[in-house]
Design an enzyme around this catalytic site. Structure first.
Site, mmCIF file in Angstrom:
data_model
loop_
_atom_site.group_PDB
_atom_site.id
_atom_site.type_symbol
_atom_site.label_atom_id
_atom_site.label_comp_id
_atom_site.label_asym_id
_atom_site.label_seq_id
_atom_site.Cartn_x
_atom_site.Cartn_y
_atom_site.Cartn_z
ATOM 1 N N GLU A 189 42.162 50.457 61.569
ATOM 2 C CA GLU A 189 42.591 50.707 63.140
ATOM 3 C C GLU A 189 44.202 50.856 62.893
ATOM 4 O O GLU A 189 44.638 51.572 63.746
ATOM 5 C CB GLU A 189 42.079 49.384 63.892
ATOM 6 C CG GLU A 189 40.650 49.553 64.018
ATOM 7 C CD GLU A 189 39.810 49.089 62.904
ATOM 8 O OE1 GLU A 189 40.355 48.725 61.929
ATOM 9 O OE2 GLU A 189 38.742 49.407 62.929
ATOM 10 N N HIS A 216 33.373 41.816 69.016
ATOM 11 C CA HIS A 216 33.015 42.936 69.577
ATOM 12 C C HIS A 216 32.955 43.098 70.962
ATOM 13 O O HIS A 216 33.219 44.291 71.663
ATOM 14 C CB HIS A 216 31.425 43.480 69.244
ATOM 15 C CG HIS A 216 31.363 43.945 67.743
ATOM 16 N ND1 HIS A 216 31.600 43.065 66.612
ATOM 17 C CD2 HIS A 216 31.095 45.018 67.101
ATOM 18 C CE1 HIS A 216 31.541 43.861 65.406
ATOM 19 N NE2 HIS A 216 31.091 44.878 65.795
ATOM 20 N N PHE A 246 38.417 45.206 67.412
ATOM 21 C CA PHE A 246 39.303 45.279 66.122
ATOM 22 C C PHE A 246 40.776 45.710 66.587
ATOM 23 O O PHE A 246 41.535 46.089 65.750
ATOM 24 C CB PHE A 246 38.549 46.384 65.590
ATOM 25 C CG PHE A 246 37.092 46.362 65.510
ATOM 26 C CD1 PHE A 246 36.486 45.193 65.392
ATOM 27 C CD2 PHE A 246 36.291 47.599 65.212
ATOM 28 C CE1 PHE A 246 35.023 44.812 65.402
ATOM 29 C CE2 PHE A 246 34.743 47.326 65.050
ATOM 30 C CZ PHE A 246 34.407 46.182 65.032
#
Ligand SMILES: Cc1ncc(C[n+]2csc(CCOP(=O)(O)OP(=O)(O)O)c2C)c(N)n1
Lengths: 360, 325
Positions: free
Chosen positions: B60, B129, B86
């Site tokens: 990322e 998440h 993330f």
């Protein structure tokens, strides 16, 4: 001006002991395992294959939560774990639940992890591990820290971690191996290269020909090993562990393997990015098939023995899922209590609110 | 007019801008051939080629840095973070670099980057998440944070975000992806950034919400109506910066406010909304402004999230408190 890439890359060759036909091709490196130990390795692989099949079924019935299939990766996961000792510290990723189980995590707790219950992360006394990491790569840097701590404490142990081929693209991956190298810390870094992250093939992750060669930049040893060959994975891990404990530094181990199933059970469709031909090609390398052939040739394994293991696994799984189902549901009150050593005022207030809410 | 789910509207917005502007690039983990793990980019690589719609390596921070770099080459990146949890991996790339580029270059460089990411609770994901982390970016000057609650808004806002010359974080609540359809024009249109929307008009109390909580608030409003309470529901849509005018106008009418967010009490943007109201309209208030939020723990383990997440009942409870103050 000298360009060294090609010559460096060509040094990384796949290490193998047992070939696809179940024949020993590398007598010299054959690990020193008793017949009982060889059989135990097989038992664990069969047991874990059954666990994977049952977990997939339970997931489809809505009785499990998050699950990342493991079939195909047994040699890589269990061959490496088999070389570890109880005092070693394990830092797995989400697919590495089998290593935790064989390191001592009770099966019902593994199921609770899947179901999203924190008790799945509460390890039994004496088991040194972190719960499976969801953030790709985070465990790699932490491993350097655990290993440095082990070294400072003068313990005869190693820190062991796993990631996938995709994970080697993360900054944390490079930082982890570099830190461990810089501190000469007793760490073993596994890359289970199953050729796909979710859908992205390893060729798109990196221009590097092997993932093992990434060790060179960190100044640590690296090796590529046949991840479908349980003896090779065991032998390499054993060697890495001895070296690390003797102060010879960390090691990066790339295991070439394959996951037969979807990435996870949360909607991945592998037919979008893999062909049947590729699947067939890998099934020919199956770790259980080749090890069974080898053991049968030494009269160490039979169909009856295998069936016994299968039945035993099914029985254990049935019991464990029942135990997981009846484990007390976690409450928000529990979650609040697990936030700090001493509960700050904002949470004390919220604790009261949720106590009332949850008592209704 | 077509009926679309929110995810279809999002795909449609990207397709529209890929067609309109050759500088638009769409990329991220698994967004190419796989079409993204939620299929948000389904078919786009086939239609526009791998040059414009492509997979990135798994990193990322790398994706964020790549975006600033491509922006400096005149491209208009639409990058995906596969799940917003993330984002911690990309915090420097986003808050530390992208959001500051116009400022630190004295206005000579800019980053017209759109960061798309799914987030939000109630769908039983593993850790990191579902977390509502919008507050982390909302407190960074130099980047906008947009969160749509309907398919119509999603398409119009995403097109605006892509055309905007500064970075925009565009968060997509997973629970809204496919849970309902709404009318979405097939042709292109934009929905203005920095503008809230009154999703339900009412005279007695203002409920300010964003993302999936807009629907929770609408459900609460329906029930409140049965008890004779006429609630107005404001959807922030852009949560940073917030549209103060629309909120204050409503507060001056209703004199009662509840602010609802899925994020924890110490996170999210509700606290900012409350501050703006009390600074600008305290004499219009007949009760303190109350909040509905999740408790101050890390996002709940999936097995406990139903109890952890705020519900329409929590909103009703707070509304009754401000009405009976
Ligand atoms: C930081 C971060 N980015 C993205 C993801 C989403 N994700 C989960 S698994 C995965 C692919 C991982 O591939 P690999 O490292 O090869 O491991 P494998 O799943 O094959 O074992 C991705 C992109 C994540 N969990 N964490």
């Amino acid at each position: 001006m000298k360009h060294v890439l090609e010559s460096v890359e060509s040094q990384f060759e796949m290490f193998q002991i047992l070939n696809e036909e179940g024949k020993i091709v590398n007598e010299d490196d054959m690990p020193d395992l008793s017949d009982e130990e060889l059989k135990e390795l097989m038992r664990r692989m069969v047991y874990t294959r059954v666990l994977d099949q049952r977990s997939i079924a339970l997931n489809r019935q809505g009785r499990l939560g998050f699950y990342a299939p493991t079939a195909g990766q047994e040699a890589s996961q269990l061959g490496s774990q088999f070389a570890l000792e109880k005092e070693d510290f394990l830092l797995p990723a989400y697919r590495d639940v089998p290593q935790l189980i064989w390191q001592g995590l009770p099966l019902y707790q593994a199921f609770l992890f899947s179901k999203g219950h924190f008790h799945g992360n509460q390890f039994p006394e004496g088991m040194d591990a972190l719960s499976p990491q969801i953030i790709i790569g985070a465990q790699y840097v932490q491993t350097a820290g655990v290993a440095l701590g082990i070294k400072k404490r003068g313990k005869k142990a190693v820190a062991v971690t796993y990631t996938g081929d995709g994970g080697t693209s993360q900054g944390d991956f490079y930082e982890g191996i570099n830190f461990a190298g810089a501190y000469n810390a007793p760490a073993i870094f596994f890359v289970q290269n199953n050729y796909f992250a979710i859908s992205v093939p390893v060729e798109k992750q990196s221009a590097a020909k092997t993932l093992a060669q990434k060790s060179v930049a960190a100044g640590i040893e690296g090796i590529q090993v046949d991840g479908m060959d349980v003896l090779a994975v065991y032998a390499v891990t054993k060697n890495a562990r001895e070296r690390a404990i003797n102060g010879d530094g960390p090691m990066l181990i790339e295991t070439l393997t394959y996951r037969y199933g979807p990435h996870t059970m949360s909607g991945d469709d592998p037919t979008r990015y893999r062909t049947d031909d590729l699947n067939d090609e890998w099934e020919k390398k199956d770790p259980l098939v080749r090890f069974r052939t080898f053991l049968e040739s030494k009269d160490l394994w039979s169909e009856e023995e295998e069936n016994k293991v299968i039945e035993e696994a099914k029985e254990d799984i049935k019991k464990a899922i029942k135990e997981a189902d009846k484990y007390p549901k976690q409450t928000v009150t529990d979650l609040i209590n697990n936030m700090y050593d001493e509960l700050p005022p904002n949470l004390q207030e919220q604790l009261e609110q949720f106590k009332e809410k949850e008592s209704k | 007019m077509a009926e679309m789910t929110m995810i279809q509207a999002i795909t449609d917005a990207m397709r529209t801008e890929l067609k309109n502007d050759e500088n638009v690039l769409v990329y991220g983990e698994d967004v190419g051939q796989n079409g993204g793990v939620f299929r948000a980019t389904e078919g786009l690589q086939d239609e526009f080629g791998e040059d414009r719609v492509f997979d990135t390596p798994l990193a990322e921070s790398g994706i964020g840095g790549l975006s600033l770099g491509l922006a400096l080459q005149g491209f208009r990146p639409v990058m995906e973070i596969q799940f917003f949890g993330f984002v911690y991996e990309a915090m420097d790339a986003i808050n530390g670099q992208m959001a500051r580029i116009r400022y630190r270059s004295g206005g000579t460089q800019n980053a017209p980057v759109t960061i798309r990411a799914p987030f939000g609770g109630g769908v039983h994901t593993p850790e990191l998440h579902a977390d509502s982390l919008e507050g982390l970016i909302a407190q960074q000057p130099g980047i906008r944070v947009v969160i749509p609650s309907t398919p119509y808004d999603a398409k119009g806002l995403l097109i605006s975000a892509i055309r905007n010359n500064d970075p925009v974080l565009f968060l997509e609540h997973m629970k809204l992806y496919r849970s309902f359809r709404g009318e979405v024009p097939e042709e292109e249109y934009t929905v203005e950034l920095d503008k809230a929307d009154v999703k339900r008009e009412g005279n007695d109390v203002t409920i300010v919400a964003y993302g999936a909580m807009v629907h929770t608030a609408l459900k609460a409003a329906e029930e409140l109506e049965k008890d004779g309470v006429d609630a107005e529901v404001i959807d922030l849509r852009t949560v940073s910066p917030i549209d103060v005018d629309t909120i204050i106008e409503s507060v001056e009418k209703t004199n009662h406010v509840v602010v609802a967010q899925e994020a924890q009490r110490q996170a999210g943007v509700a606290a900012t909304v409350v501050s703006e109201i009390q600074e600008r309209a305290i004499l219009h208030l007949e009760a303190p402004v109350l909040r509905v939020t999740a408790p101050d723990t890390v996002y709940a383990f999936s097995d406990a999230e139903e109890v952890w997440l705020p519900t329409h009942k929590d909103i009703i409870e707070q509304v009754n408190k401000v009405m009976n103050y």
